[in-house]
Scaffold this motif. Structure first.
Motif, PDB file in Angstrom:
ATOM      1  N   PHE A 122       0.800  -1.215   0.000  1.00  0.00           N
ATOM      2  CA  PHE A 122       0.000   0.000   0.000  1.00  0.00           C
ATOM      3  C   PHE A 122       0.844   1.282   0.000  1.00  0.00           C
ATOM      4  CE2 PHE A 122      -2.910  -3.203   1.381  1.00  0.00           C
ATOM      5  CZ  PHE A 122      -4.166  -2.790   0.968  1.00  0.00           C
ATOM      6  N   GLY A 123       2.107   1.193   0.409  1.00  0.00           N
ATOM      7  CA  GLY A 123       2.943   2.389   0.475  1.00  0.00           C
ATOM      8  C   GLY A 123       2.543   3.331   1.593  1.00  0.00           C
ATOM      9  N   ILE A 124       1.772   2.855   2.555  1.00  0.00           N
ATOM     10  CA  ILE A 124       1.272   3.668   3.657  1.00  0.00           C
ATOM     11  C   ILE A 124       1.425   2.877   4.945  1.00  0.00           C
ATOM     12  CG2 ILE A 124      -0.808   4.745   4.637  1.00  0.00           C
ATOM     13  CD1 ILE A 124      -1.721   5.257   1.774  1.00  0.00           C
ATOM     14  N   TYR A 125       1.778   3.554   6.012  1.00  0.00           N
ATOM     15  CA  TYR A 125       2.030   2.879   7.273  1.00  0.00           C
ATOM     16  C   TYR A 125       0.749   2.706   8.087  1.00  0.00           C
ATOM     17  CZ  TYR A 125       6.920   3.760   6.198  1.00  0.00           C
ATOM     18  OH  TYR A 125       8.148   3.794   5.605  1.00  0.00           O
ATOM     19  N   ASN A 126       0.763   1.719   8.959  1.00  0.00           N
ATOM     20  CA  ASN A 126      -0.393   1.442   9.811  1.00  0.00           C
ATOM     21  C   ASN A 126      -0.556   2.519  10.874  1.00  0.00           C
ATOM     22  OD1 ASN A 126       1.032  -1.796   9.725  1.00  0.00           O
ATOM     23  ND2 ASN A 126      -0.625  -1.114   8.409  1.00  0.00           N
ATOM     24  N   THR A 127      -1.790   2.645  11.369  1.00  0.00           N
ATOM     25  CA  THR A 127      -2.076   3.631  12.404  1.00  0.00           C
ATOM     26  C   THR A 127      -1.513   3.176  13.745  1.00  0.00           C
ATOM     27  OG1 THR A 127      -4.071   4.388  11.268  1.00  0.00           O
ATOM     28  CG2 THR A 127      -3.913   4.847  13.625  1.00  0.00           C
ATOM     29  N   GLU A 128      -0.722   4.045  14.359  1.00  0.00           N
ATOM     30  CA  GLU A 128      -0.129   3.742  15.659  1.00  0.00           C
ATOM     31  C   GLU A 128      -1.044   4.157  16.810  1.00  0.00           C
ATOM     32  OE1 GLU A 128       3.892   4.675  18.303  1.00  0.00           O
ATOM     33  OE2 GLU A 128       3.340   6.008  16.649  1.00  0.00           O
ATOM     34  N   TYR A 129      -1.615   5.365  16.712  1.00  0.00           N
ATOM     35  CA  TYR A 129      -2.524   5.816  17.759  1.00  0.00           C
ATOM     36  C   TYR A 129      -3.531   6.807  17.197  1.00  0.00           C
ATOM     37  CZ  TYR A 129       0.582   9.953  18.287  1.00  0.00           C
ATOM     38  OH  TYR A 129       1.331  11.086  18.078  1.00  0.00           O
ATOM     39  N   ARG A 130      -4.593   7.028  17.983  1.00  0.00           N
ATOM     40  CA  ARG A 130      -5.615   8.013  17.655  1.00  0.00           C
ATOM     41  C   ARG A 130      -5.821   8.929  18.855  1.00  0.00           C
ATOM     42  NH1 ARG A 130      -7.614   3.230  14.829  1.00  0.00           N
ATOM     43  NH2 ARG A 130      -8.143   2.333  16.870  1.00  0.00           N
ATOM     44  N   THR A 131      -6.115  10.196  18.592  1.00  0.00           N
ATOM     45  CA  THR A 131      -6.393  11.140  19.676  1.00  0.00           C
ATOM     46  C   THR A 131      -7.662  11.927  19.362  1.00  0.00           C
ATOM     47  OG1 THR A 131      -5.155  13.034  18.772  1.00  0.00           O
ATOM     48  CG2 THR A 131      -3.916  11.430  20.075  1.00  0.00           C
ATOM     49  N   VAL A 132      -8.310  12.399  20.416  1.00  0.00           N
ATOM     50  CA  VAL A 132      -9.408  13.363  20.313  1.00  0.00           C
ATOM     51  C   VAL A 132      -9.171  14.426  21.377  1.00  0.00           C
ATOM     52  CG1 VAL A 132     -11.883  13.781  20.550  1.00  0.00           C
ATOM     53  CG2 VAL A 132     -11.085  11.710  19.400  1.00  0.00           C
ATOM     54  N   ILE A 133      -9.344  15.687  21.003  1.00  0.00           N
ATOM     55  CA  ILE A 133      -9.185  16.798  21.943  1.00  0.00           C
ATOM     56  C   ILE A 133     -10.506  17.544  22.047  1.00  0.00           C
ATOM     57  CG2 ILE A 133      -7.912  18.906  22.511  1.00  0.00           C
ATOM     58  CD1 ILE A 133      -5.686  17.913  20.617  1.00  0.00           C
ATOM     59  N   ASP A 134     -10.982  17.753  23.256  1.00  0.00           N
ATOM     60  CA  ASP A 134     -12.102  18.649  23.513  1.00  0.00           C
ATOM     61  C   ASP A 134     -11.501  19.989  23.903  1.00  0.00           C
ATOM     62  OD1 ASP A 134     -14.151  20.184  24.778  1.00  0.00           O
ATOM     63  OD2 ASP A 134     -15.312  18.358  25.088  1.00  0.00           O
ATOM     64  N   LEU A 135     -11.614  20.964  23.011  1.00  0.00           N
ATOM     65  CA  LEU A 135     -10.907  22.231  23.182  1.00  0.00           C
ATOM     66  C   LEU A 135     -11.589  23.171  24.167  1.00  0.00           C
ATOM     67  CD1 LEU A 135      -9.862  22.841  19.488  1.00  0.00           C
ATOM     68  CD2 LEU A 135      -8.392  22.237  21.400  1.00  0.00           C
ATOM     69  N   ASN A 136     -12.814  22.862  24.557  1.00  0.00           N
ATOM     70  CA  ASN A 136     -13.511  23.725  25.496  1.00  0.00           C
ATOM     71  C   ASN A 136     -13.289  23.316  26.949  1.00  0.00           C
ATOM     72  OD1 ASN A 136     -15.569  23.646  22.855  1.00  0.00           O
ATOM     73  ND2 ASN A 136     -15.144  25.678  23.671  1.00  0.00           N
ATOM     74  N   ILE A 137     -13.319  22.025  27.215  1.00  0.00           N
ATOM     75  CA  ILE A 137     -13.053  21.597  28.594  1.00  0.00           C
ATOM     76  C   ILE A 137     -11.601  21.162  28.782  1.00  0.00           C
ATOM     77  CG2 ILE A 137     -15.440  20.942  28.973  1.00  0.00           C
ATOM     78  CD1 ILE A 137     -14.641  18.042  28.676  1.00  0.00           C
ATOM     79  N   LYS A 138     -10.807  21.222  27.698  1.00  0.00           N
ATOM     80  CA  LYS A 138      -9.362  20.941  27.751  1.00  0.00           C
ATOM     81  C   LYS A 138      -9.080  19.496  28.166  1.00  0.00           C
ATOM     82  CE  LYS A 138      -9.114  25.475  27.262  1.00  0.00           C
ATOM     83  NZ  LYS A 138     -10.444  25.892  27.707  1.00  0.00           N
ATOM     84  N   ARG A 139      -9.739  18.567  27.484  1.00  0.00           N
ATOM     85  CA  ARG A 139      -9.583  17.142  27.775  1.00  0.00           C
ATOM     86  C   ARG A 139      -8.972  16.438  26.571  1.00  0.00           C
ATOM     87  NH1 ARG A 139     -14.771  14.669  30.126  1.00  0.00           N
ATOM     88  NH2 ARG A 139     -13.915  15.700  32.003  1.00  0.00           N
ATOM     89  N   TYR A 140      -8.046  15.542  26.846  1.00  0.00           N
ATOM     90  CA  TYR A 140      -7.306  14.825  25.802  1.00  0.00           C
ATOM     91  C   TYR A 140      -7.625  13.346  25.897  1.00  0.00           C
ATOM     92  CZ  TYR A 140      -3.249  14.443  22.602  1.00  0.00           C
ATOM     93  OH  TYR A 140      -2.440  14.258  21.520  1.00  0.00           O
ATOM     94  N   TYR A 141      -8.135  12.784  24.805  1.00  0.00           N
ATOM     95  CA  TYR A 141      -8.416  11.356  24.704  1.00  0.00           C
ATOM     96  C   TYR A 141      -7.327  10.697  23.863  1.00  0.00           C
ATOM     97  CZ  TYR A 141     -13.140  12.486  26.320  1.00  0.00           C
ATOM     98  OH  TYR A 141     -14.217  12.931  27.044  1.00  0.00           O
ATOM     99  N   PHE A 142      -6.923   9.502  24.256  1.00  0.00           N
ATOM    100  CA  PHE A 142      -5.828   8.811  23.565  1.00  0.00           C
ATOM    101  C   PHE A 142      -6.176   7.338  23.440  1.00  0.00           C
ATOM    102  CE2 PHE A 142      -1.846   6.635  23.005  1.00  0.00           C
ATOM    103  CZ  PHE A 142      -1.047   7.513  22.278  1.00  0.00           C
ATOM    104  N   GLU A 143      -5.958   6.796  22.226  1.00  0.00           N
ATOM    105  CA  GLU A 143      -6.231   5.382  21.965  1.00  0.00           C
ATOM    106  C   GLU A 143      -5.055   4.778  21.192  1.00  0.00           C
ATOM    107  OE1 GLU A 143     -10.079   2.938  20.488  1.00  0.00           O
ATOM    108  OE2 GLU A 143      -9.319   4.399  19.028  1.00  0.00           O
ATOM    109  N   LEU A 144      -4.314   3.915  21.835  1.00  0.00           N
ATOM    110  CA  LEU A 144      -3.229   3.192  21.190  1.00  0.00           C
ATOM    111  C   LEU A 144      -3.840   2.029  20.407  1.00  0.00           C
ATOM    112  CD1 LEU A 144      -0.077   3.460  21.265  1.00  0.00           C
ATOM    113  CD2 LEU A 144      -0.112   1.657  22.978  1.00  0.00           C
ATOM    114  N   THR A 145      -3.485   1.873  19.144  1.00  0.00           N
ATOM    115  CA  THR A 145      -4.165   0.861  18.329  1.00  0.00           C
ATOM    116  C   THR A 145      -3.784  -0.556  18.698  1.00  0.00           C
ATOM    117  OG1 THR A 145      -2.463   1.087  16.618  1.00  0.00           O
ATOM    118  CG2 THR A 145      -4.463   2.385  16.349  1.00  0.00           C
ATOM    119  N   THR A 146      -2.726  -0.738  19.474  1.00  0.00           N
ATOM    120  CA  THR A 146      -2.344  -2.081  19.907  1.00  0.00           C
ATOM    121  C   THR A 146      -2.846  -2.395  21.313  1.00  0.00           C
ATOM    122  OG1 THR A 146      -0.219  -1.207  20.661  1.00  0.00           O
ATOM    123  CG2 THR A 146      -0.310  -2.147  18.437  1.00  0.00           C
ATOM    124  N   ALA A 147      -3.742  -1.561  21.821  1.00  0.00           N
ATOM    125  CA  ALA A 147      -4.322  -1.789  23.145  1.00  0.00           C
ATOM    126  C   ALA A 147      -5.831  -1.586  23.062  1.00  0.00           C
ATOM    127  CB  ALA A 147      -3.711  -0.842  24.172  1.00  0.00           C
TER     128      ALA A 147
END
Length: 356
Positions: A286-311
Motif C-alpha cells: 500500500f505504500g502507507i504505514y499502519n495507524t499507531e494511535y488516535r487522539t481526540v481533543i475537547d478544546l472547550n473543557i481541555k480534555r485529551y483522549y488517547f487510543e493506542l491501536t495495539t491496546a
C-alpha cells in the motif's frame, strides 16, 4: 504482544531504524478531522500512522518552559538566529521520538497537529527570521498563542527549518484550531507559506497539497450526493491520502447532533477509526504505514483522549487539573499500559527529564 513486535510483523519490509524526528519520503501518514459545528464543544481527532513506535507519551508542560528552537536532541539544527522563548501557556502534547511535538493543545484551547506532506519545501534559510527546527514548529504556537489568528500572525515571523537525518527529511504540514472553531492549514510549497484559514477547513490528510485535495473533494461532490446518503453511495474505500480525505469529509457531514460530550467524542472517534490504516495493509503493498494511535481533543473543557491501536483501552486526561504554574513539574504518562482505562489524570508522574 508488544507494540514494536506488531509493527515489525505487519510492515517488516518497511521498517527503518529511525533516530530523531524523521518522516520517510515514500510514506503517506495521518488524518485530522475537526468538528466545530456540533452544537456542543469543539472537538478534533487525528490518527498517527507510522511503521514502528514513535515512543508516544502524553506530556504536560507548565508555563514558563524555556525553549531553544534550534535544538534537535543534542544537536543544533539551526545554526544562525534560532528562536528562543519562554512559554506563556501550559500544554498537553504527544511528542515524537522525544524531540518534537506531533499533536497537542494548550490551556487557552489552541491545538496543533503535524502531518506528513511529501511536497513540503521550506525554501532556503532566511537568517533574518528566527528559525525553529521542524519538530518544534507546532510547539512554538502552543507556547506563545491562544487562538488560530494569533498563531498565524506569529508563525509568519519565523521560519521552520528542515530536519534531515539518514537522508530523510521532516516534510510536514501543520493544522491549527481553537476553542471558537477557527481553523487553519499551513503548508510550505516551493518555499512559500500557503495558508488556508477558515472554519470550513476541517479535514486534512497528506499529499497532494491542500488546494489539490480540495479540488478533488469538489469533484467527488459532483458524483456523490452528500445530502441523500445511502448504502449504495460510491465512496473511495482505500487507505490513500486522497481516499481518506474524501471519506472523512463525507462521514463528518453525516454525524448526528450529539446530546452530550460522550456522544460527541464517540462520534469523532468513529470517523478516526474509519480512516485509520489497519494492520492488514502492509507497507510493501500500500505504500502507507499502519495507524499507531488516535487522539481526540475537547478544546472547550481541555480534555485529551488517547487510543493506542495495539491496546483495547481508551484513556483521557484533563489538562486543567494539573499544576500549570511556572516552576511546576513536567508530568508524563506512558499510554502503553493495558492496565490504564478511562480518566488517567491522576496516573501521571513527574518526568525525570523533560522532552526537548
Amino acid at each position: 504482544m508488544k507494540r514494536q513486535m506488531i509493527y515489525r510483523t505487519v510492515a517488516s519490509a518497511a521498517i527503518f531504524v529511525v533516530v530523531g524526528f524523521v518522516f520517510l519520503q515514500a510514506a503517506d501518514a495521518c488524518t485530522r478531522v475537526l468538528w466545530n459545528d456540533s452544537g456542543l464543544n469543539v472537538v478534533v481527532g487525528r490518527t498517527m500512522d507510522w511503521p514502528e513506535s514513535t515512543q508516544p507519551e502524553i506530556v504536560v508542560f507548565p508555563r514558563g518552559m524555556k525553549r531553544d528552537g534550534g535544538l534537535l536532541g543534542t544537536e543544533t539544527a539551526v545554526k544562525v538566529n534560532p528562536a528562543k522563548w519562554t512559554s506563556k501557556y501550559a500544554s498537553m502534547v504527544v511528542p515524537v521520538y522525544g524531540i518534537g511535538t506531533a499533536d497537542g493543545f494548550n490551556e487557552a484551547g489552541l491545538a496543533i497537529h503535524m502531518l506528513y506532506l511529501k511536497s513540503t519545501d521550506f525554501g532556503p534559510r532566511d537568517p533574518s527570521k528566527p528559525g525553529v527546527q521542524t519538530g518544534l514548529w507546532g510547539q512554538y504556537a502552543l507556547d506563545n498563542t491562544a487562538t488560530v489568528a494569533q498563531a498565524l500572525a506569529l508563525l509568519k515571523k519565523i521560519q521552520p527549518v528542515m530536519v534531515e537525518m539518514h537522508g530523510h527529511k521532516a516534510t510536514v504540514h501543520l493544522a491549527l484550531e481553537d476553542a471558537t472553531g477557527d481553523s487553519a492549514i499551513l503548508e510550505y510549497i516551493n518555499g512559500k507559506l500557503v495558508i488556508h484559514h477558515g472554519r470550513q477547513y476541517r479535514v486534512m490528510t497528506n499529499d497532494p497539497s491542500y488546494d489539490q485535495q480540495l479540488a478533488l473533494l469538489q469533484k467527488m461532490k459532483k458524483e456523490v450526493d452528500f445530502a441523500h446518503p445511502s448504502s449504495n453511495t460510491p465512496l473511495p474505500g482505500n487507505v490513500s491520502a486522497t481516499d481518506r480525505f474524501q471519506r472523512a469529509s463525507y462521514f463528518s457531514a453525516l454525524l448526528p447532533k450529539p446530546k452530550n460530550e460522550r456522544e460527541e467524542v464517540a462520534s469523532i472517534l468513529s470517523i478516526m477509526r474509519n480512516v485509520s490504516v489497519p494492520f492488514g495493509a502492509p507497507y510493501q503493498s500500500f505504500g502507507i504505514y499502519n495507524t499507531e494511535y488516535r487522539t481526540v481533543i475537547d478544546l472547550n473543557i481541555k480534555r485529551y483522549y488517547f487510543e493506542l491501536t495495539t491496546a483495547p483501552n481508551v484513556i483521557w486526561a484533563d489538562l486543567m487539573k494539573f499544576d500549570l504554574n511556572p516552576g511546576a513539574s513536567v508530568m508524563v504518562l506512558n499510554p502503553d499500559n493495558t492496565g490504564l482505562s478511562g480518566n488517567v489524570t491522576d496516573r501521571f508522574h513527574r518526568a525525570e527529564k523533560a522532552p526537548f
